[in-house]
Design a protein around this motif. Structure first.
Motif, PDB file in Angstrom:
ATOM      1  N   ASP A 227       0.813  -1.171  -0.002  1.00  0.00           N
ATOM      2  CA  ASP A 227       0.054   0.010   0.129  1.00  0.00           C
ATOM      3  C   ASP A 227       0.811   1.163   0.132  1.00  0.00           C
ATOM      4  O   ASP A 227       0.476   2.096   0.616  1.00  0.00           O
ATOM      5  N   LYS A 249       2.378  -5.035  -3.101  1.00  0.00           N
ATOM      6  CA  LYS A 249       0.876  -5.480  -2.792  1.00  0.00           C
ATOM      7  C   LYS A 249       0.462  -3.941  -2.855  1.00  0.00           C
ATOM      8  O   LYS A 249       0.965  -3.237  -1.889  1.00  0.00           O
ATOM      9  N   ASN A 250      -0.246  -3.812  -3.586  1.00  0.00           N
ATOM     10  CA  ASN A 250      -1.045  -2.486  -3.699  1.00  0.00           C
ATOM     11  C   ASN A 250      -0.082  -1.219  -3.850  1.00  0.00           C
ATOM     12  O   ASN A 250      -0.447  -0.318  -3.353  1.00  0.00           O
ATOM     13  N   SER A 251       0.907  -1.485  -4.583  1.00  0.00           N
ATOM     14  CA  SER A 251       2.140  -0.479  -4.438  1.00  0.00           C
ATOM     15  C   SER A 251       2.502   0.087  -5.507  1.00  0.00           C
ATOM     16  O   SER A 251       2.529  -0.939  -6.595  1.00  0.00           O
ATOM     17  N   THR A 252       3.068   1.130  -5.872  1.00  0.00           N
ATOM     18  CA  THR A 252       3.617   1.755  -7.098  1.00  0.00           C
ATOM     19  C   THR A 252       5.025   2.231  -6.828  1.00  0.00           C
ATOM     20  O   THR A 252       5.084   3.092  -5.879  1.00  0.00           O
TER      21      THR A 252
END
Length: 258
Positions: A227, A249-252
């Motif tokens: 995140d 996980k849910n990361s940029t």
């Protein structure tokens, strides 16, 4: 609120004040407390709630009992050259909090506190250092810690509300950093951790720098980002390559960082 002397406080932490052990009570210390070259061993958890202390200094001592300070006001706390088990500060207002030169700093937990100055210096071994969310921290230096740490040592930092935090030369099995937000000023240098977790971290408008971050072991290491949105400027060029396994996980992550 009762007014106590240093001798009264020592009686409490030695387990000899049965009124405090059974009922607990708020108190104000009328003088500084200095515990030097002492041994304070007990199976009890000492819960100090709504208390006021001008100064608490523990030097060259051993403390095996657990101390919990909740909603307390303390001008200065210093734990130096000692072996301590577990000290917690919850919703406290503290001027200076200093941990330094401890051969075994045990477990220190700080949560939802207001602290003007935190120094955690040259503690060769610690079990866990937990600096949770909702702390208001003005100035923090965490330097030269964990050289003798074992495989279970952990460092957790949630730098959600703070002015400036500097962390250098720290060794732990696991390091977790959660929630560095906008306008954060966080500097990490020479960190050794086999498991590094970044959770809910966003580097936009933040001054966050990671330098010389590596696993403890040469052929291992797990890096996790959950995140989070982090730019390449946060990391050195070979940051990701130093870890054997990288999970997102849910990361940029900025592609230039990979």
């Amino acid at each position: 609120m009762r007014t106590l002397s240093q001798s009264n406080f020592i009686k409490i932490i030695e387990g000899k004040d049965y009124d405090f052990l059974i009922n607990g009570f708020a108190f104000s210390l009328k003088e500084p407390v200095q515990l030097e070259k002492g041994q304070f061993h007990s199976q009890h958890i000492y819960h100090f709630k709504n208390c006021r202390l001008p100064q608490l200094i523990v030097s060259e001592s051993e403390v095996s009992s657990q101390w919990v300070f909740e909603n307390c006001q303390i001008d200065e706390v210093a734990i130096e050259s000692s072996r301590v088990a577990n000290i917690q500060f919850e919703n406290c207002v503290i001027g200076d909090l200093v941990y330094k030169f401890n051969p075994d700093a045990g477990a220190l937990r700080i949560n939802a506190c207001k602290i003007d100055h935190l120094e955690y210096l040259s503690n060769s071994k610690f079990h866990s250092l937990y600096i949770g969310c909702n702390n208001l921290l003005d100035k923090v230096n965490i330097l030269n810690n964990g050289i003798d740490n074992t495989g279970t040592s952990e460092f957790y930092l949630c730098p959600e509300k703070f002015n400036a935090i500097r962390i250098e030369k720290l060794t732990a099995s696991k390091m977790e950093i959660g929630t560095f937000g906008e306008y954060s000023n966080l500097y990490l240098n020479e960190i050794r951790a086999d498991h590094l977790l970044l959770r809910n971290c966003h580097s936009n408008n933040s001054k966050v720098i990671f330098k010389k971050i590596r696993p403890k072991s040469k052929n291992g290491g797990l890096l996790q980002l959950f995140d989070s949105t982090v730019g390449a400027s946060v990391f050195e060029d070979d940051f990701f390559k130093s870890y054997f396994s990288v999970e997102y996980k849910n990361s940029t992550i900025d592609s230039f960082a990979l």
